[in-house]
Design a protein around this motif. Structure first.
Motif, PDB file in Angstrom:
ATOM      1  N   LEU A 195       0.804  -1.222   0.032  1.00 31.47           N
ATOM      2  CA  LEU A 195       0.152   0.059  -0.062  1.00 31.47           C
ATOM      3  C   LEU A 195       1.033   1.273   0.090  1.00 31.47           C
ATOM      4  O   LEU A 195       1.697   1.421   0.931  1.00 31.47           O
ATOM      5  N   LEU A 196       0.854   1.923  -0.928  1.00 30.23           N
ATOM      6  CA  LEU A 196       1.659   3.234  -1.136  1.00 30.23           C
ATOM      7  C   LEU A 196       0.666   4.376  -1.896  1.00 30.23           C
ATOM      8  O   LEU A 196      -0.139   4.194  -2.554  1.00 30.23           O
ATOM      9  N   PRO A 197       1.561   5.654  -1.785  1.00 33.48           N
ATOM     10  CA  PRO A 197       0.940   6.529  -2.267  1.00 33.48           C
ATOM     11  C   PRO A 197       0.621   6.736  -3.944  1.00 33.48           C
ATOM     12  O   PRO A 197       1.647   5.962  -4.669  1.00 33.48           O
ATOM     13  N   GLU A 198      -0.379   6.951  -4.715  1.00 32.14           N
ATOM     14  CA  GLU A 198      -0.438   6.760  -6.081  1.00 32.14           C
ATOM     15  C   GLU A 198       0.497   7.576  -6.566  1.00 32.14           C
ATOM     16  O   GLU A 198       0.759   7.183  -7.996  1.00 32.14           O
ATOM     17  N   ASP A 199       0.970   8.429  -6.262  1.00 29.60           N
ATOM     18  CA  ASP A 199       2.056   9.440  -7.060  1.00 29.60           C
ATOM     19  C   ASP A 199       3.458   8.944  -6.709  1.00 29.60           C
ATOM     20  O   ASP A 199       4.550   9.472  -7.302  1.00 29.60           O
ATOM     21  N   ASP A 200       3.702   7.698  -5.989  1.00 23.58           N
ATOM     22  CA  ASP A 200       4.910   7.218  -6.002  1.00 23.58           C
ATOM     23  C   ASP A 200       5.458   6.265  -6.982  1.00 23.58           C
ATOM     24  O   ASP A 200       4.614   5.810  -8.043  1.00 23.58           O
ATOM     25  N   PRO A 201       6.796   6.551  -7.453  1.00 28.67           N
ATOM     26  CA  PRO A 201       7.178   5.677  -8.886  1.00 28.67           C
ATOM     27  C   PRO A 201       6.737   4.181  -8.696  1.00 28.67           C
ATOM     28  O   PRO A 201       6.562   3.730  -9.826  1.00 28.67           O
ATOM     29  N   LEU A 202       6.775   3.653  -7.694  1.00 20.57           N
ATOM     30  CA  LEU A 202       6.596   2.234  -7.733  1.00 20.57           C
ATOM     31  C   LEU A 202       5.151   2.000  -8.040  1.00 20.57           C
ATOM     32  O   LEU A 202       4.997   0.795  -8.336  1.00 20.57           O
ATOM     33  N   ALA A 203       4.280   2.811  -7.974  1.00 20.36           N
ATOM     34  CA  ALA A 203       2.768   2.628  -8.185  1.00 20.36           C
ATOM     35  C   ALA A 203       2.665   2.342  -9.661  1.00 20.36           C
ATOM     36  O   ALA A 203       1.537   1.837  -9.875  1.00 20.36           O
ATOM     37  N   GLU A 204       3.664   2.748 -10.587  1.00 17.96           N
ATOM     38  CA  GLU A 204       3.425   2.428 -11.882  1.00 17.96           C
ATOM     39  C   GLU A 204       3.617   0.993 -12.096  1.00 17.96           C
ATOM     40  O   GLU A 204       3.263   0.554 -13.305  1.00 17.96           O
ATOM     41  N   GLN A 205       4.130   0.020 -11.420  1.00 20.91           N
ATOM     42  CA  GLN A 205       4.427  -1.214 -11.502  1.00 20.91           C
ATOM     43  C   GLN A 205       3.236  -1.892 -11.235  1.00 20.91           C
ATOM     44  O   GLN A 205       2.330  -1.742 -10.454  1.00 20.91           O
ATOM     45  N   SER A 206       3.081  -3.358 -11.965  1.00 23.47           N
ATOM     46  CA  SER A 206       2.013  -4.008 -11.860  1.00 23.47           C
ATOM     47  C   SER A 206       2.132  -5.051 -10.558  1.00 23.47           C
ATOM     48  O   SER A 206       1.145  -5.204  -9.755  1.00 23.47           O
ATOM     49  N   ASP A 239      12.650  -4.227  -4.523  1.00 27.49           N
ATOM     50  CA  ASP A 239      12.155  -2.652  -4.722  1.00 27.49           C
ATOM     51  C   ASP A 239      12.005  -1.832  -3.482  1.00 27.49           C
ATOM     52  O   ASP A 239      11.990  -0.695  -3.840  1.00 27.49           O
ATOM     53  N   LEU A 240      11.828  -2.163  -2.350  1.00 26.61           N
ATOM     54  CA  LEU A 240      11.895  -1.565  -1.274  1.00 26.61           C
ATOM     55  C   LEU A 240      12.969  -1.315  -0.170  1.00 26.61           C
ATOM     56  O   LEU A 240      12.632  -0.771   0.767  1.00 26.61           O
ATOM     57  N   LYS A 241      14.063  -1.572  -0.999  1.00 27.19           N
ATOM     58  CA  LYS A 241      15.333  -1.397  -0.105  1.00 27.19           C
ATOM     59  C   LYS A 241      15.371   0.231  -0.310  1.00 27.19           C
ATOM     60  O   LYS A 241      15.214   0.892  -1.091  1.00 27.19           O
ATOM     61  N   GLY A 242      15.700   0.590   1.300  1.00 28.08           N
ATOM     62  CA  GLY A 242      16.249   2.064   1.473  1.00 28.08           C
ATOM     63  C   GLY A 242      14.836   2.969   1.523  1.00 28.08           C
ATOM     64  O   GLY A 242      15.011   3.923   1.646  1.00 28.08           O
ATOM     65  N   ARG A 243      13.518   2.098   1.634  1.00 28.82           N
ATOM     66  CA  ARG A 243      12.323   2.952   1.548  1.00 28.82           C
ATOM     67  C   ARG A 243      11.646   2.846   3.116  1.00 28.82           C
ATOM     68  O   ARG A 243      12.308   1.941   3.773  1.00 28.82           O
ATOM     69  N   GLN A 244      10.901   3.880   3.512  1.00 28.65           N
ATOM     70  CA  GLN A 244      10.442   3.848   4.901  1.00 28.65           C
ATOM     71  C   GLN A 244       9.296   3.070   4.845  1.00 28.65           C
ATOM     72  O   GLN A 244       8.419   3.333   4.358  1.00 28.65           O
ATOM     73  N   ILE A 245       9.303   1.943   5.778  1.00 27.03           N
ATOM     74  CA  ILE A 245       8.506   1.119   5.699  1.00 27.03           C
ATOM     75  C   ILE A 245       7.650   0.989   7.385  1.00 27.03           C
ATOM     76  O   ILE A 245       8.346   1.115   8.144  1.00 27.03           O
ATOM     77  N   VAL A 246       6.371   0.942   7.052  1.00 23.57           N
ATOM     78  CA  VAL A 246       5.551   0.898   8.197  1.00 23.57           C
ATOM     79  C   VAL A 246       5.478  -0.806   8.390  1.00 23.57           C
ATOM     80  O   VAL A 246       4.576  -1.258   7.527  1.00 23.57           O
ATOM     81  N   ALA A 294      -2.043   0.809   7.617  1.00 24.32           N
ATOM     82  CA  ALA A 294      -2.582   1.548   6.455  1.00 24.32           C
ATOM     83  C   ALA A 294      -2.727   3.175   6.852  1.00 24.32           C
ATOM     84  O   ALA A 294      -2.701   3.990   6.041  1.00 24.32           O
ATOM     85  N   ALA A 295      -3.187   3.296   7.894  1.00 30.06           N
ATOM     86  CA  ALA A 295      -3.690   4.684   8.485  1.00 30.06           C
ATOM     87  C   ALA A 295      -2.618   5.695   8.416  1.00 30.06           C
ATOM     88  O   ALA A 295      -2.483   6.755   7.954  1.00 30.06           O
ATOM     89  N   LEU A 296      -1.388   5.060   8.968  1.00 30.95           N
ATOM     90  CA  LEU A 296      -0.031   5.787   8.803  1.00 30.95           C
ATOM     91  C   LEU A 296       0.340   6.087   7.491  1.00 30.95           C
ATOM     92  O   LEU A 296       0.965   7.054   7.452  1.00 30.95           O
ATOM     93  N   VAL A 297       0.252   5.208   6.650  1.00 26.30           N
ATOM     94  CA  VAL A 297       0.800   5.296   5.068  1.00 26.30           C
ATOM     95  C   VAL A 297      -0.290   6.332   4.603  1.00 26.30           C
ATOM     96  O   VAL A 297       0.299   7.573   3.743  1.00 26.30           O
ATOM     97  N   ALA A 298      -1.710   6.355   4.833  1.00 23.07           N
ATOM     98  CA  ALA A 298      -2.373   7.399   4.348  1.00 23.07           C
ATOM     99  C   ALA A 298      -1.799   8.811   5.004  1.00 23.07           C
ATOM    100  O   ALA A 298      -2.329   9.911   4.362  1.00 23.07           O
ATOM    101  N   ASP A 299      -1.366   8.897   5.945  1.00 22.79           N
ATOM    102  CA  ASP A 299      -0.827  10.030   6.883  1.00 22.79           C
ATOM    103  C   ASP A 299       0.633  10.555   6.136  1.00 22.79           C
ATOM    104  O   ASP A 299       1.128  11.366   6.877  1.00 22.79           O
ATOM    105  N   GLY A 300       1.034   9.753   5.213  1.00 19.01           N
ATOM    106  CA  GLY A 300       2.311  10.174   4.615  1.00 19.01           C
ATOM    107  C   GLY A 300       3.512   9.585   5.438  1.00 19.01           C
ATOM    108  O   GLY A 300       4.653  10.047   5.391  1.00 19.01           O
ATOM    109  N   MET A 301       3.441   8.487   6.126  1.00 16.97           N
ATOM    110  CA  MET A 301       4.460   8.018   6.597  1.00 16.97           C
ATOM    111  C   MET A 301       5.181   6.720   6.137  1.00 16.97           C
ATOM    112  O   MET A 301       5.840   5.839   6.635  1.00 16.97           O
ATOM    113  N   GLY A 302       5.192   6.693   4.639  1.00 11.92           N
ATOM    114  CA  GLY A 302       5.773   5.756   3.950  1.00 11.92           C
ATOM    115  C   GLY A 302       4.977   4.744   3.186  1.00 11.92           C
ATOM    116  O   GLY A 302       4.168   5.262   2.740  1.00 11.92           O
TER     117      GLY A 302
END
Length: 302
Positions: A177-188, A194-201, A237-245
């Motif tokens: 689950l990630l923001p729709e404008d994240d570059p990874l969102a373009e992948q199927s 792919d998540l190395k170095g990303r802020q993960i909840v 999911a709620a934290l991601v919706a609030d911009g936490m990665g």
């Protein structure tokens, strides 16, 4: 074989004091929980120990610590109190003139998504049925079904269950689950690497779903190092919706956020989860229970 007259004459009241003491830390807390005096609790524990000939508690400072024998005996009588609560609930329902009652317990992913939708449809043509609906952790759901405190349980599970009847109603897999404008969102699909170095909840790895996600990262040869760790997928999911990665959660927990600027993509390697309906072994299904189970099947596949 011991004769009946040689068996200790243990009353339910003494067992109730013992069970409450196992859940509390002091005799004072136990007394408050039972609504009796502290001396009554102490006297009851002494009487029970004398009748059994076993030391149940050892004093450590101001607390009483249960012995190994006490823990073993508590596991033996735990189902008894579930049955007594079930008996009291059913007697209360009869006294109040209710025609039918259904007791539902669920873990959060299904308890906050499919469960309410199925329940609304189920009750639409059953105005005389009353429902107890609770959302708890998996261990609480299993105990409630095993002891008869609930008629039906709704869970997400990745492991085999032996102590209850389990019917798989849908197979799915964990998603990112990630923001729709994240570059990874373009992948199927999104791979662990792919998540190395990303802020993960992350999900608490003491839970089944948390262990499942951690195993997925390991199979994908990627480090799993969440900056934030939470107990429930809904919280992640709620934290991601609030911009936490971003987070890896079940699709049921992700669904409410897909219209709020977030998207979900299958996580790879695939981490399968099973939506299951639990019932108690050896107990026939009532028409009320069968009707609710049918509503769950219909709405989870809608």
């Amino acid at each position: 074989m011991a004769k009946i007259e040689d068996m200790p004459d243990v009353s339910l009241r003494l067992l109730e004091i013992f069970a409450a003491m196992m859940r509390c830390s002091t005799t004072v807390e136990t007394a408050e929980f039972l609504g009796v005096s502290q001396p009554a609790v102490s006297a009851g524990l002494r009487q029970l120990e004398n009748q059994l000939g076993i030391t149940l508690f050892e004093r450590t400072g101001r607390r009483l610590q249960p012995t190994a024998e006490a823990r073993d005996l508590f596991e033996e009588i735990r189902p008894l109190f579930g049955l007594l609560r079930s008996f009291s609930t059913r007697a209360r329902d009869m006294r109040s003139g209710r025609v039918g009652r259904l007791r539902v317990i669920a873990t959060p992913p299904l308890g906050y998504s499919v469960g309410p939708k199925a329940l609304r449809a189920f009750l639409a043509d059953r105005p005389n049925v009353t429902v107890s609906y609770d959302v708890r952790r998996l261990s609480n759901v299993l105990e409630a079904i095993e002891t008869g405190q609930a008629d039906v349980g709704l869970i997400l599970n990745a492991e085999k269950l032996e102590t209850v009847n389990s019917e798989i109603v849908q197979r799915s897999q964990m998603v990112v689950l990630l923001p729709e404008d994240d570059p990874l969102a373009e992948q199927s699909t999104i791979a662990a690497e792919d998540l190395k170095g990303r802020q993960i909840v992350g999900i608490d790895q003491a839970s089944q779903l948390g262990r499942l996600v951690a195993k997925g990262f390991a199979l994908g040869s990627a480090p799993y190092e969440p900056q934030i760790e939470v107990r429930y997928c809904q919280t992640a999911a709620a934290l991601v919706a609030d911009g936490m990665g971003l987070t890896v959660v079940d699709p049921y927990s992700a669904q409410p956020y897909l219209q709020r600027g977030l998207v979900a993509r299958p996580f790879m390697p695939a981490c399968e989860i099973r939506a299951s309906v639990l019932t108690r072994k050896g107990v026939p299904h009532s028409s009320t229970l069968l009707g609710f189970m049918e509503a769950i099947r219909a709405h989870i596949n809608a």
